[in-house]
Design a protein around this motif. Sequence first.
Motif, short mmCIF file in Angstrom:
data_model
loop_
_atom_site.label_atom_id
_atom_site.label_comp_id
_atom_site.label_asym_id
_atom_site.label_seq_id
_atom_site.Cartn_x
_atom_site.Cartn_y
_atom_site.Cartn_z
N MET A 72 0.82 -1.21 0.00
CA MET A 72 0.00 0.00 0.00
C MET A 72 0.86 1.26 0.00
O MET A 72 0.63 2.20 0.75
N ILE A 73 1.86 1.27 -0.87
CA ILE A 73 2.71 2.47 -0.98
C ILE A 73 2.01 3.55 -1.78
O ILE A 73 2.33 4.74 -1.65
N ASN A 74 1.06 3.16 -2.62
CA ASN A 74 0.27 4.09 -3.43
C ASN A 74 -1.21 3.83 -3.26
O ASN A 74 -1.62 2.71 -2.92
N ALA A 75 -2.00 4.87 -3.49
CA ALA A 75 -3.46 4.76 -3.49
C ALA A 75 -3.98 5.39 -4.77
O ALA A 75 -3.63 6.53 -5.08
N ARG A 76 -4.80 4.67 -5.51
CA ARG A 76 -5.36 5.19 -6.76
C ARG A 76 -6.41 6.25 -6.43
O ARG A 76 -7.43 5.96 -5.79
N SER A 77 -6.17 7.48 -6.87
CA SER A 77 -7.06 8.58 -6.52
C SER A 77 -8.46 8.41 -7.11
O SER A 77 -9.43 8.90 -6.55
N GLU A 78 -8.54 7.68 -8.22
CA GLU A 78 -9.84 7.49 -8.87
C GLU A 78 -10.82 6.69 -8.01
O GLU A 78 -12.03 6.86 -8.11
N THR A 79 -10.28 5.82 -7.14
CA THR A 79 -11.16 4.93 -6.35
C THR A 79 -10.91 5.01 -4.85
O THR A 79 -11.59 4.35 -4.09
N ALA A 80 -9.95 5.82 -4.40
CA ALA A 80 -9.60 5.87 -2.97
C ALA A 80 -10.80 6.22 -2.10
O ALA A 80 -10.95 5.72 -0.98
N HIS A 81 -11.69 7.09 -2.62
CA HIS A 81 -12.84 7.52 -1.82
C HIS A 81 -13.87 6.41 -1.64
O HIS A 81 -14.82 6.57 -0.86
N GLU A 82 -13.67 5.28 -2.32
CA GLU A 82 -14.59 4.14 -2.21
C GLU A 82 -13.99 2.99 -1.41
O GLU A 82 -14.70 2.05 -1.07
N LYS A 83 -12.70 3.04 -1.13
CA LYS A 83 -11.99 1.91 -0.53
C LYS A 83 -11.92 2.06 0.99
O LYS A 83 -11.55 3.12 1.50
N PRO A 84 -12.20 0.98 1.74
CA PRO A 84 -12.15 1.06 3.20
C PRO A 84 -10.80 1.51 3.74
O PRO A 84 -10.74 2.19 4.77
N SER A 85 -9.73 1.15 3.05
CA SER A 85 -8.39 1.49 3.55
C SER A 85 -8.10 2.99 3.48
O SER A 85 -7.25 3.49 4.22
N PHE A 86 -8.79 3.70 2.58
CA PHE A 86 -8.42 5.08 2.30
C PHE A 86 -9.52 6.10 2.57
O PHE A 86 -9.20 7.27 2.85
N LYS A 87 -10.78 5.72 2.43
CA LYS A 87 -11.84 6.74 2.40
C LYS A 87 -11.94 7.53 3.70
O LYS A 87 -12.19 8.75 3.67
N ASN A 88 -11.73 6.88 4.85
CA ASN A 88 -11.78 7.63 6.10
C ASN A 88 -10.56 8.54 6.28
O ASN A 88 -10.65 9.59 6.92
N LEU A 89 -9.44 8.14 5.70
CA LEU A 89 -8.24 8.97 5.78
C LEU A 89 -8.40 10.24 4.94
O LEU A 89 -7.85 11.29 5.28
N LEU A 90 -9.15 10.14 3.85
CA LEU A 90 -9.41 11.32 3.02
C LEU A 90 -10.19 12.38 3.78
O LEU A 90 -10.12 13.57 3.45
N LYS A 91 -10.90 11.97 4.83
CA LYS A 91 -11.69 12.93 5.60
C LYS A 91 -10.81 13.90 6.37
O LYS A 91 -11.02 15.11 6.34
N GLN A 92 -9.79 13.38 7.07
CA GLN A 92 -9.01 14.27 7.93
C GLN A 92 -7.59 13.78 8.22
O GLN A 92 -6.94 14.30 9.15
N LYS A 93 -7.09 12.84 7.47
CA LYS A 93 -5.70 12.40 7.65
C LYS A 93 -4.94 12.55 6.33
O LYS A 93 -4.34 11.62 5.81
N ARG A 94 -4.98 13.78 5.82
CA ARG A 94 -4.29 14.11 4.59
C ARG A 94 -2.94 14.74 4.94
O ARG A 94 -2.84 15.50 5.90
#
Length: 221
Positions: A72-94
């Motif tokens: 998980m060195i990269n996250a695809r921006s096109e789908t990150a907002h849908e993925k459990p591993s990333f979507k909550n981090l997009l809220k406030q862990k940027r």
Amino acid sequence: MCGRYTLLAEEVEILKEFGLEHQIPDYTPRYNIAPGQKVLAIIHDGDQKRAGFLKWGLVPFWAKDPKIGYKMINARSETAHEKPSFKNLLKQKRCLIVADSFYEWQRTDNGKQAKRISLKERKLFAFAGLWDKWKQDEEELYTCTILTKKANTFMEPIHDRMPIILPKEQQDNWIEPVKWEPEEAHDFVTQLTLDDLDAYNVSDYVNSAKNEGPECIQSLT
């Protein structure tokens, strides 16, 4: 993807460029930063921007095995907002992941050719990143991932993916201490524009993450 990059700037340059008030403990310029290593990142804690080191390779807080970070060195921006591993981090862990160039390997008739890629108009820049804290018993890890997108016209001949580099005027907006919905973060990175890039060939010395030094960035031409 983005799997290797550089940060050669002196500490004082970084402090000035990103408006940081405090020194960066244990900072050392690097020619060949690789997954699994500590990378310089910037967050906003609600009062001020802070710089420190995160391990490159995201380990979500719910992971059972921290080895998942190497996947998980990269996250695809096109789908990150849908993925459990990333979507909550997009809220406030940027976070901002500080760099001044990255490497990519272009397929050629003679094998893969390593290239160093940088911005034409800016020496220092920041990748759009996400971070998380993982804890198990007494062990704690602070880790991160770099958001990527489909290659632009410049990058297409080199690779089909590229890291998201934030425009200078959008760096603080990315880490502002407000809660976004995952879709808002997705829209934010989708609408970003990118400064012009430059690239040149470097030797296969950079291929090994064990190698460090000026040989990594020496031009072949």
